[in-house]
Design a protein around this motif. Structure first.
Motif, mmCIF file in Angstrom:
data_model
loop_
_atom_site.group_PDB
_atom_site.id
_atom_site.type_symbol
_atom_site.label_atom_id
_atom_site.label_comp_id
_atom_site.label_asym_id
_atom_site.label_seq_id
_atom_site.Cartn_x
_atom_site.Cartn_y
_atom_site.Cartn_z
ATOM 1 N N ILE A 134 0.831 -1.213 0.000
ATOM 2 C CA ILE A 134 0.000 0.000 0.000
ATOM 3 C C ILE A 134 0.866 1.264 0.000
ATOM 4 C CG2 ILE A 134 -1.782 1.267 1.248
ATOM 5 C CD1 ILE A 134 -2.735 -1.279 -0.157
ATOM 6 N N PRO A 135 1.915 1.377 0.838
ATOM 7 C CA PRO A 135 2.770 2.587 0.740
ATOM 8 C C PRO A 135 3.355 2.788 -0.648
ATOM 9 C CG PRO A 135 3.220 1.423 2.792
ATOM 10 C CD PRO A 135 2.298 0.547 2.003
ATOM 11 N N ALA B 133 -2.491 9.625 5.037
ATOM 12 C CA ALA B 133 -2.869 9.212 3.681
ATOM 13 C C ALA B 133 -2.630 7.712 3.491
ATOM 14 C CB ALA B 133 -2.068 10.011 2.652
ATOM 15 N N VAL B 134 -1.475 7.218 3.972
ATOM 16 C CA VAL B 134 -1.174 5.792 3.849
ATOM 17 C C VAL B 134 -2.132 4.963 4.702
ATOM 18 C CG1 VAL B 134 0.564 4.026 4.324
ATOM 19 C CG2 VAL B 134 1.245 6.178 3.256
ATOM 20 N N VAL C 272 0.565 4.239 -2.818
ATOM 21 C CA VAL C 272 0.315 5.645 -2.454
ATOM 22 C C VAL C 272 1.421 6.532 -3.002
ATOM 23 C CG1 VAL C 272 0.172 7.262 -0.512
ATOM 24 C CG2 VAL C 272 -1.015 5.063 -0.399
ATOM 25 N N TYR C 273 2.674 6.110 -2.862
ATOM 26 C CA TYR C 273 3.786 6.922 -3.378
ATOM 27 C C TYR C 273 3.719 7.018 -4.897
ATOM 28 C CZ TYR C 273 8.488 8.404 -4.600
ATOM 29 O OH TYR C 273 9.560 9.076 -5.141
ATOM 30 N N ALA D 26 -5.469 4.691 3.007
ATOM 31 C CA ALA D 26 -5.386 3.750 1.887
ATOM 32 C C ALA D 26 -5.359 2.304 2.398
ATOM 33 C CB ALA D 26 -4.143 4.047 1.052
ATOM 34 N N ARG D 27 -4.648 2.066 3.503
ATOM 35 C CA ARG D 27 -4.595 0.714 4.055
ATOM 36 C C ARG D 27 -5.970 0.238 4.519
ATOM 37 N NH1 ARG D 27 1.174 1.315 7.353
ATOM 38 N NH2 ARG D 27 2.427 0.202 5.795
ATOM 39 N N ASP E 150 1.435 12.448 5.419
ATOM 40 C CA ASP E 150 1.660 11.251 4.606
ATOM 41 C C ASP E 150 1.228 9.986 5.373
ATOM 42 O OD1 ASP E 150 2.748 13.027 2.866
ATOM 43 O OD2 ASP E 150 4.845 12.516 3.297
ATOM 44 N N TYR F 274 1.169 6.886 -6.973
ATOM 45 C CA TYR F 274 0.073 7.666 -7.557
ATOM 46 C C TYR F 274 -0.112 9.032 -6.906
ATOM 47 C CZ TYR F 274 -1.227 3.355 -9.928
ATOM 48 O OH TYR F 274 -1.209 2.251 -10.719
ATOM 49 N N MET F 275 0.561 9.330 -5.801
ATOM 50 C CA MET F 275 0.360 10.617 -5.138
ATOM 51 C C MET F 275 1.638 11.460 -5.040
ATOM 52 S SD MET F 275 -2.239 9.687 -1.981
ATOM 53 C CE MET F 275 -2.201 11.382 -1.426
#
Length: 952
Positions: free
Chosen positions: A780-781, A853-854, A784-785, A857-858, A850, A787-788
């Motif tokens: 997941i990180p 956000a992670v 996120v990295y 997403a998780r 951050d 696409y963001m």
């Protein structure tokens, strides 16, 4: 002839059975009778009785064996008891005449050696119980002249009328004369099936029962009134040995013995030591040159041999020999092993994909690049120094083998695999129920256990003493409350003990890491993490294996003090407790690494401490997934290799060797007994008693958890499970055929509570894998990295993004490294794995955006993954019918054919009655024509005319 009153008749109801005790100096001759309890002093192990498989007449087959201990007199004399089940006149005549022999002595006290009270009491109970068995129709024969010193055997035979009666009581489905054609596939499917049969022919066992059948006999519950429906041309083989032993066991269970402490039969007598063992016989020897062909020998050659590991199991022959319950276990194990093949293949592909893409993985390349010169903060206080991230290169590259995008696909695949496996097993189970004539079978309530009867008797006596009431009692929750409280407290204590041991291992890891960090050698410091992980896992493995055995014994004891009513209730409660304790024991260390390690560490300058001196463990820069993989693989492989295989092979061999030494010592004391040839029941007595299927199922269920629960971290788990099961099937088969006494066949239509446990593990696996992927791995990180935060749409810069900065001047007093120049230069800023604000920010070291956000997403991934996979599993469950279409058609066809059979029988009866009435009418007319006087008084004349006998 004077008969001792103590042995003259049964203390129960006087039903005409007298047990006469005779002390004989020489052999006594007598006539055999079908319902006589025999005891011969003959030392002639004649081959006509096939060395114990038949009675001494060589005609009546031994269906069951009861074993008891007795004190043998030094003169070698034997006690002969005889029960005659004839009419009263024959009985009185035989009692008045002495039996042939010299020096017959009837006084027990004059010639018998002194026996203590307990031996007398056990002997009285045996006499009453065996007399009641004779009344139930069984035929018994005693043998105390055996090769085993001080052991007596009672051989039991069930005659034809008893077998028919009990088969009707038990509603046993037996094949009728009616045969019908099984629906065959046509067209393309038929050709495909024929091709598959030809391809798989080399891996099919050479057993008649395993060949595909085109016709099947119609089965119907046995009834003595409808014996004409069944093929009784060969009565000796109509009821096979498995069915005969089941029938005898049912009689043994319900036959009462009022002299025993408990009122029920063989279970209470075994519990009290009146009998030391009770078991059916194996069909014969399984090895040797001149061994007659039998099912046991065939099973040993085609099933219980490592040389046939590649072949299918002869499940129908296993069921024929051991019964439906054991047959279903091996059928389930075979289906589970077959389903592991596609899972293993996909797991290998996922692992190879990781190996192929490891050199293209940008985050691991960045960690291994020494030009980045990333200085990491110390792993412990004072003794640990700063270190380069590039030193963790090997760990990062190894993590990619299991932490890559393919593992997400594999987790989804394994969730669907578990659902498919359950559906496939349900369909296979229905096919077996149809083949084994179990459709419509419902388990009836079993006899109460001996311990339950004892508690009820104790309660009723206590109540009768107080209130003079004799109503039938039963145990209520109030009676069991102390046991329930003990269970609750004990289980909580043992779960707490497991957590305490895991916590102790954590302390070991932390202290060992700090101690190894003091090592002056760079190689020692670089291998600290691997050394600590490997040794801690080995400690965990040893503790798990020891506690598994301890928890198994404690679970049995906790279940015993609950005093469940029936064996089924006892087994279900035992399974629940044992599974709960062993599940916690096996998976707690893995849960810690997966979900707790590295979560509550704190940060440099504000670490979380245990006992104010030990810092909580941190995950490696590549994450904890690699460490989870090591933990899972060592525990799984070690548990299978040591506990499931070495213990199953080594412990029975050791017990067998100890029994051999004991027998050898006994033989050296009595050379005459050593020269005798062993009977079948003596050989079987030296085998291990059957302890149930719970241990076999338990180890497979725990393995199923290893395969499904954390499969995202170890894709090779199905492969190792497959290799283990290939050995496990043949190991269990060899144990059942060669090392265990033959168990009593038990009818069952499913695997019981184990199916619900499997379904629960399958549901839990979806949730756990969702959390492993989202929280334990870096999947997941990375997304996120990518696409963001990625500037160029690649993973370049991901490692730097996951690391936060720390100013070394902010260390708490006494926590800074003792050797700050260990790397050869002064460090001002060190990095650590977390999402926090830098020291030059206004809110330094606070959690950054951050992180949130992670985390969002998780959590979103967990919700989407769980619901999607659950929906797909339910869809698979819904789309695959539980009953195969051809089986449902065959079951319907059987019902129609059975209705036709009974309709024809009714029509035949009606035609017979009509013919009968016509003959009756003609006879009446003839009487009227020949006797006009009789016609005037029909009431008397017709009755005289119709008084001829009729045989319907």
């Amino acid at each position: 002839m004077r008969v001792n009153k103590k042995y003259s008749c049964l203390p129960a109801e006087d039903k005409g059975i007298h047990i006469i005790n005779i002390r004989a100096i020489e052999d006594i001759g007598y006539d055999q009778h079908e319902s006589t309890l025999l005891n011969s002093l003959s030392k002639n192990p004649d081959a006509d009785c096939k060395y114990g498989l038949y009675f001494r007449d060589g005609k009546r087959k031994v269906d069951y064996i009861l074993v008891y201990h007795y004190k043998k007199s030094s003169a070698g004399k034997a006690l002969v008891r005889r029960a005659q089940h004839n009419d009263a006149s024959l009985r009185s005549t035989k009692q008045d005449q002495p039996l042939p022999g010299k020096g017959v002595q009837l006084e027990m006290g004059e010639s018998e050696p002194h026996m203590d009270y307990h031996e007398d009491d056990k002997r009285f109970r045996r006499e009453e119980y065996e007399g009641n068995l004779v009344e139930a129709g069984l035929e018994l024969e005693r043998d105390e002249d055996t090769k085993i010193h001080g052991i007596g055997f009672v051989k039991i035979h069930a005659p034809w009328n008893v077998l028919c009666r009990e088969a009707e009581f038990l509603k046993l489905k037996m094949p009728t004369k009616k045969m019908y054609q099984i629906n065959q596939t046509h067209g393309l499917l038929k050709k495909i099936n024929s091709v598959i049969q030809k391809i798989t022919e080399p891996i099919q066992p050479k057993v008649a029962e395993h060949k595909p059948q085109t016709v099947k006999r119609l089965s119907y519950p046995f009834s003595r009134e409808k014996q004409h429906l069944f093929d009784l041309s060969d009565k000796d083989s109509f009821f096979d040995s498995k069915t005969r032993s089941t029938i005898v066991y049912e009689i043994l269970k319900r036959t009462t013995c009022t002299k025993a402490k408990y009122s029920m039969g063989i279970t209470s007598l075994l519990a009290n030591g009146v009998y030391s063992a009770a078991y059916p016989l194996h069909d014969g020897d399984y090895e040797g040159e001149n061994v007659e062909p039998n099912d046991r020998k065939l099973l040993c050659e085609e099933w219980a041999s490592y040389g046939v590991f590649y072949k299918y199991q002869p499940i129908d022959l296993v069921r024929k020999y051991f019964g439906e319950k054991i047959g279903l276990y091996f059928a389930w194990l075979g289906v589970y092993t077959q389903m592991l093949i596609p899972a293993s293949i996909v797991g290998i592909i996922v692992f190879l994909y990781g190996c192929a893409t490891v050199d293209e993985n940008i985050p691991s390349m960045e960690m291994c690049d020494q030009r980045n010169n990333i200085t990491m903060c110390p792993l412990c206080d004072k003794t640990c120094s700063y270190w380069k991230m590039s030193s963790a290169c090997a760990t990062a590259r190894a993590s990619h083998l299991f932490d890559n995008p393919a593992t997400v696909f594999f987790s989804v695949f394994m969730a669907l695999w578990a659902a498919t496996f359950m559906e496939h097993w349900k369909r296979k189970q229905m096919r077996l129920n149809y083949r084994w004539d179990l459709t419509g079978f419902e388990e009836e309530e079993d006899h109460p256990r001996a311990e339950y009867e004892a508690k009820v008797l104790e309660k009723s006596l206590r109540k009768e003493h107080k209130h003079k009431e004799t109503d039938k009692e039963k145990l209520t929750w109030k009676d069991r409350f102390p046991a329930y409280l003990t269970n609750f407290v004990s289980i909580i204590f043992m779960v707490g003990l497991t957590f305490a041991i895991v916590f102790g291992v954590i302390i070991y890891r932390i202290s060992t890491a700090a101690a190894l960090a003091i090592s002056s050698t760079p190689s020692g410091r670089s291998s600290v993490r691997v050394t600590v992980t490997a040794t801690a896992v080995i400690i965990n493995l040893v503790v798990i294996i020891i506690l598994d055995e301890v928890y198994g014994c404690i679970a049995r004891w906790l279940t015993q003090i609950e005093v469940p009513k029936t064996d089924k209730n006892f087994e279900e409660r035992l399974i629940f407790k044992a599974f709960l304790l062993k599940f916690v024991n096996a998976y707690t260390p893995i849960f810690y690494v997966a979900f707790f390690k590295g979560r509550f560490v704190g940060r440099p300058g504000d670490y979380v401490y245990i006992f104010h001196s030990f810092r909580m463990e941190e995950c490696a820069p590549g994450g904890c997934l690699m460490e989870l993989c090591i933990q899972l693989s060592i525990i799984m492989l070690g548990k299978q290799l040591i506990q499931n295989n070495l213990f199953e092979i080594g412990i029975p061999k050791m017990k067998k060797f100890i029994r051999y030494l004991k027998l050898k010592r006994r033989r050296s004391l009595d050379h005459e007994e050593h020269m005798k040839k062993k009977q079948r029941y003596e050989v079987d007595y030296n085998l291990e008693p059957f302890a149930g299927l719970t241990p076999e199922y338990m180890e497979m269920i725990i393995q199923f958890g290893f395969v499904t629960l954390f499969v995202a971290s170890f894709p090779l788990a199905p492969l190792f499970a497959l290799l283990n099961n290939i050995i496990e099937i043949r190991l269990d088969a060899k144990k059942f055929v060669t090392e265990l006494r033959r168990p009593v066949a038990v009818r069952a239509k499913d695997i019981g509570i184990w199916y619900n446990i499997l379904r629960g593990i399958g549901k839990l696996a979806v949730i756990i894998n969702a959390f492993v992927i989202s929280f334990t791995s870096d999947f997941i990180p990375r997304l996120v990295y990518l696409y963001m935060y990625s500037e160029n749409g690649t993973m370049h810069g991901f490692v730097n993004h996951t690391l936060s900065s720390f100013n070394v001047s902010d260390f708490q007093a006494g926590t800074a490294p003792n050797d700050p120049l260990d790397l050869g230069y002064e460090v001002q800023i060190c990095r650590y794995k977390d999402y926090r604000e830098p020291p030059w920010s206004e809110n330094k070291y606070d959690i950054s955006k951050d992180f949130w956000a992670v985390l969002a997403a998780r959590l979103a991934f967990v919700i989407v993954f769980q619901n999607l996979v659950m929906f797909m599993s339910e869809f698979v469950d819904w789309i695959i019918p539980d009953i195969p279409k051809d089986i449902s058609q065959q079951i319907h066809k059987e019902k129609v054919l059975m209705v036709e059979v009974f309709m024809r029988e009714e029509q035949g009866k009606l035609q017979m009655l009509e013919t009968w009435k016509d003959k009756d009418k003609k006879k009446g007319e003839n009487c009227n024509n020949h006797s006009p006087r009789l016609s005037r008084s029909r009431s008397g004349s017709l009755s005289s005319c119709h008084s001829y006998p009729l045989d319907v």
